[in-house]
Enzyme design. Structure first.
Site, PDB file in Angstrom:
ATOM      1  N   GLU A  45       0.766  -1.271  -0.080  1.00 23.63           N
ATOM      2  CA  GLU A  45      -0.052   0.009   0.124  1.00 23.63           C
ATOM      3  C   GLU A  45       1.005   1.359   0.102  1.00 23.63           C
ATOM      4  OE1 GLU A  45      -2.454   0.634   3.795  1.00 23.63           O
ATOM      5  OE2 GLU A  45      -3.923   1.826   2.408  1.00 23.63           O
ATOM      6  N   LYS A 118     -10.116   2.093  -2.344  1.00 26.91           N
ATOM      7  CA  LYS A 118     -10.211   1.456  -0.943  1.00 26.91           C
ATOM      8  C   LYS A 118     -11.543   2.050  -0.283  1.00 26.91           C
ATOM      9  CE  LYS A 118      -7.726   1.413   3.405  1.00 26.91           C
ATOM     10  NZ  LYS A 118      -6.270   1.789   3.897  1.00 26.91           N
ATOM     11  N   CYS A 155      -5.714  -2.884   2.527  1.00 27.73           N
ATOM     12  CA  CYS A 155      -5.453  -2.478   3.967  1.00 27.73           C
ATOM     13  C   CYS A 155      -6.700  -2.822   4.740  1.00 27.73           C
ATOM     14  CB  CYS A 155      -4.847  -1.416   4.237  1.00 27.73           C
ATOM     15  SG  CYS A 155      -3.931  -1.439   5.780  1.00 27.73           S
TER      16      CYS A 155
END
Lengths: 296, 296
Positions: A45, A118, A155
């Site tokens: 990331e 995300k 994540c």
């Protein structure tokens, strides 16, 4: 049943505040993966910079780039030069005051296969992501590539069974998590161990629940807190690839950079799902509560 | 924050085809748990008999009992005598041709706290449960007891993140899985190891994803296939209790009966969820696909 093996490379790196250094490190590692036969390479990331969310600082938005733009041009070229499918994780400037944490996937010819913004955004001390990233608005859509349909998540998404399941229901062949997670250096050792283990367990659990292989690529190295408020983050590395029963296929160390390649069978999911056909028996008529915040 | 510790006992046993022996074994073990301080005792799936789903045989339905009925009267008395909350797993005869795999929870005073009818029903060679059990129609509702709100699920449910999440969203304090799972003796050893590990991973993953402690109680011992078609099932025991980060609090062996008690903190979930507030960030507006069979 024809076996379908993909050679997957992962790049776990420590990031420099010098952007050129971070990018050069990624490129060298991508080349190393290619030399080991990788057809698909996954970066961690926000690999072009330190993890900048340790403080809330408006100047940090200068790091964000439009998509398409400077960053995508660069990594498109890298994908093409190495003839690999490449999963990157970029800080996207969509408009003034509107930024995303966006994974962009490039085809072997350098074309853009797709992007994922995300969806789940954390906000904890030293992980002030809600300040920087607008929650994604593209949903949970796997990205079709020449090596398979990639269920790319990022994540914080890794803690959500919903995200993994939706990718599986949309036909993902593999789950992929670029990530940046480490310890709070102030926590006692046994709590640090529990957190690290929990992180591995939940992801390997997604692999099992969905009968899919999974790749998680985390950063390593210590990054100080620019504000000096906390003791900084020792990122815990530990990147791994597991198969559809959660079995470890490749395990990176915690404290050092790591580049490695594993053979991942995408056809193994077909076998595993025949033994354990979880998708067959879902009680979808009883799942409506999942779209609610809470049920009390 | 006041600490809330519950002493949880688990009973992993081998079952006899003599019903009286299986029941006497359970009762002895419940007493042993009580002697070790247990306030909550959990029995394995279908603990009054061998796992009868290895074949499809209409005579087996004779084992089923109405609820309330003979079985619930018996275990109600055991709960009261031992002054424990007791989680049982029974073969319920609801009507002619209508049977369920039902967990019944008794209060310390012997009253019925609630019941859960297994929602996800498997059907694999040697696990012909779709023949015996109508899928549950009570939904995913935790059962309120004097020791907490119990998210009781059964066996095949353990593979479904949806079930665990719904229990969590309804305020469960702990996830509980009576289960009956073993190996196919014909499988190679490495596949057996992967299956066993996958089973632990997915459940510990539910604990992590929901920030809840979890108890899984499995049977042990070998049971032959009455039809002689397969090599029978060596049930793999391995019952365990883990905390809300998936950390093991109590681990039973695989090959032998086991009775044990662990101190489980129900208040630890509050701490863990403050560090990792997954419920805060769920993207419920993007989860509607979870109520669909598949999305392609």
């Amino acid at each position: 049943m024809k076996e379908n093996i993909v050679k997957v490379g992962i790049v776990q790196q420590a990031c420099s505040s010098d952007r050129e250094v971070s990018i050069a490190t990624s490129i060298e590692a991508i080349k190393a993966c290619k030399q080991q036969g990788a057809e698909l390479v996954i970066l961690q990331e926000l690999h072009t910079s330190p993890y900048f969310c340790q403080t809330e600082n408006t100047e940090v938005f200068d790091l964000a780039k439009p998509i398409p733009g400077e960053d995508t041009e660069l990594f498109s070229k890298v994908a093409k030069e190495n003839n690999v499918v490449l999963v990157t994780s970029l800080f996207e400037r969509r408009a003034a005051g509107l930024y995303h944490n966006t994974a962009v996937v490039f085809e072997k010819d350098g074309s853009t296969a797709g992007k994922y913004r995300k969806m789940h955004i954390p906000d904890d001390p030293a992980y002030y992501e809600k300040f920087y990233f607008t929650p994604g608005d593209l949903g949970f859509e796997p990205i079709q590539t020449s090596v398979g349909k990639l269920g790319v998540l990022v994540c914080w998404d890794q803690w959500y069974p919903e995200a993994a399941r939706l990718m599986a229901l949309k036909g993902a062949d593999i789950l992929i998590y670029p990530t940046a997670i480490g310890w709070d250096a102030a926590e006692p050792k046994e709590e640090q161990l529990r957190q690290n283990e929990a992180w591995k367990l939940v992801q390997r659990g997604h692999a099992v629940a969905n009968g899919l292989p999974l790749v998680s690529v985390n950063r390593t190295g210590f990054e100080a807190d620019p504000s000096g408020v906390t003791k900084g983050i020792p990122f815990w590395g530990d990147s791994f690839i597991c198969g559809p029963q959660g079995e470890i296929l490749l395990q990176a160390p915690q404290d050092v950079a790591f580049t490695g390649v594993a053979q991942v069978s995408l056809s193994r999911s077909e076998e595993v799902r025949r033994i354990w056909p979880f998708l067959r028996d879902r009680r979808i008529e009883a799942y409506h509560g999942l779209t609610k915040r809470y049920l009390e």
